[in-house]
Write an enzyme that holds these catalytic residues in place. Structure first.
Site, PDB file in Angstrom:
ATOM      1  N   ASP A 117     101.462  14.776 147.351  1.00  0.00           N
ATOM      2  CA  ASP A 117     102.152  15.857 146.648  1.00  0.00           C
ATOM      3  C   ASP A 117     101.383  17.174 146.728  1.00  0.00           C
ATOM      4  O   ASP A 117     100.235  17.225 147.177  1.00  0.00           O
ATOM      5  CB  ASP A 117     102.368  15.473 145.183  1.00  0.00           C
ATOM      6  CG  ASP A 117     103.526  14.500 144.998  1.00  0.00           C
ATOM      7  OD1 ASP A 117     104.347  14.382 145.919  1.00  0.00           O
ATOM      8  OD2 ASP A 117     103.595  13.856 143.939  1.00  0.00           O
ATOM      9  N   LYS A 154     106.406  19.406 146.112  1.00  0.00           N
ATOM     10  CA  LYS A 154     107.472  20.184 145.486  1.00  0.00           C
ATOM     11  C   LYS A 154     106.853  21.247 144.596  1.00  0.00           C
ATOM     12  O   LYS A 154     105.876  20.989 143.901  1.00  0.00           O
ATOM     13  CB  LYS A 154     108.369  19.280 144.637  1.00  0.00           C
ATOM     14  CG  LYS A 154     109.027  18.144 145.409  1.00  0.00           C
ATOM     15  CD  LYS A 154     109.747  17.199 144.470  1.00  0.00           C
ATOM     16  CE  LYS A 154     110.346  16.025 145.224  1.00  0.00           C
ATOM     17  NZ  LYS A 154     110.958  15.039 144.303  1.00  0.00           N
ATOM     18  N   MET A 180     105.534  21.226 132.619  1.00  0.00           N
ATOM     19  CA  MET A 180     106.514  21.973 133.432  1.00  0.00           C
ATOM     20  C   MET A 180     107.397  22.877 132.573  1.00  0.00           C
ATOM     21  O   MET A 180     108.606  22.987 132.792  1.00  0.00           O
ATOM     22  CB  MET A 180     107.385  20.992 134.239  1.00  0.00           C
ATOM     23  CG  MET A 180     106.594  20.116 135.192  1.00  0.00           C
ATOM     24  SD  MET A 180     107.601  18.842 136.005  1.00  0.00           S
ATOM     25  CE  MET A 180     107.876  17.706 134.627  1.00  0.00           C
TER      26      MET A 180
END
Length: 334
Positions: free
Chosen positions: A63, A85, A200
């Site tokens: 990642d 991402k 997030m």
């Protein structure tokens, strides 16, 4: 034999000193996938089992927030495949990542799916494990140190404290497919005691703050936002739930960041212990965080050339950050 490099991480002297393959971790002639938590950023925070898996891997599927120092721990001939991402830009859809893991395992490879933090804490590890299970692929979960716990700790914030918080609630601040707060009952969370940790949530911090206040949370409730936690470029902004959106914006806080709300935030100043020595890093939101490791290389690379059919560079079309991986390719037939 192993030694510590200049960054302090234990490293192999060469591949021939690895533990003999086939002894540990378990290898399967049918191929196997290990969903490994890489930890919150500092490469030294990976678990011993996770490190051993990396050192035995044929293929590492990794990642965006994984330290390059960890990728160096894989054998030199292992293929590194970037599937990271970022906010608003994905190099690969989740369904494609699932299919990629299944494909490599079916070809008999020892696959390490290296994920930031812990695979099962907002890491979509559950989705990947289900895809593997449905395809009949052997897999193991190797838990990692979650940024929900470690990042506040590096900012001097214990998420629980005997006198201040006997519970902690971890939620996501990101709504799938939209730029709005997650489908979380913020007004109900405002009524809970203890510590609230939001992952997030930087992009929607203002909306989250408004909804918590509307739910009855005191405007004076302490709050903190920690950007790039556990690495030298860590940046901490503190305030109250009422003013933290404005302070975070003024400090140009960006993802990745963890938000902490609750009385334990007041311990940040007396318990500060982690030195943020990187260029532009600072406590309390001064300066601008730069990306780099202890060797001066970027932490979050976006360029990886390993399997040509899955190397897409920066998914948003921006240039790379100056340090990519150009590894020996392992030919994988479709």
């Amino acid at each position: 034999m192993h030694k510590r490099n200049s960054g302090g991480i234990i490293e192999r002297t060469s591949d021939q000193h690895r533990d003999p393959p086939g002894q540990w971790p378990e290898r399967s002639p049918r191929g196997k996938v290990y969903l490994v938590g890489a930890g919150p950023g500092d490469p030294e925070l990976i678990t011993l089992k996770g490190l051993n898996c990396l050192r035995a891997a044929d293929i590492v599927v990794y990642d965006r927030l994984v330290s390059p120092l960890l990728l160096e721990e894989a054998p030199s001939q292992a293929m590194r495949v970037f599937v990271g991402k970022g906010p608003g830009c994905h190099s690969m859809k989740q369904e494609e990542i699932n299919a990629l893991l299944i494909k490599y395992a079916q070809q008999g490879h020892f696959v390490v799916r290296l994920k930031g933090g812990d695979p099962f804490v907002f890491g979509r590890g559950g989705e990947e494990a289900l895809a593997l299970a449905h395809a009949g692929i052997p897999f193991e979960i190797v838990p990692g140190v979650s940024s929900a716990i470690a990042v506040p700790a590096y900012a001097g914030i214990p998420v629980t404290h005997r006198d201040l918080a006997s519970s902690v609630t971890i939620v996501t601040g990101h709504q799938q497919h939209t730029n709005t707060p997650a489908a979380v009952n913020w007004e109900q969370l405002a009524k809970l005691e203890g510590t609230l940790v939001i992952m997030m949530g930087v992009e929607t911090l203002g909306q989250i703050s408004q909804r918590l206040l509307a739910g009855g949370l005191s405007p004076a409730t302490p709050a903190a936002v920690i950007q790039q936690g556990t690495v030298p470029q860590q940046k901490v902004v503190t305030g109250t739930i009422e003013n933290i959106p404005e302070r975070a914006a003024a400090a140009r806080i960006k993802s990745p960041a963890v938000i902490v709300i609750g009385a334990v935030v007041n311990l940040s100043d007396p318990l500060t212990w982690f030195s943020t020595t990187g260029p532009g890093s600072a406590q309390q939101g001064h300066g601008s965080a730069q990306q780099g490791d202890r060797k001066g290389r970027p932490y979050y690379t976006r360029t990886c050339q390993a399997d040509p059919s899955y190397s897409r560079g920066d998914p948003c079309g921006r240039p790379g950050r100056g340090w990519g991986f150009f590894m020996n390719q392992l030919k994988i037939d479709s």
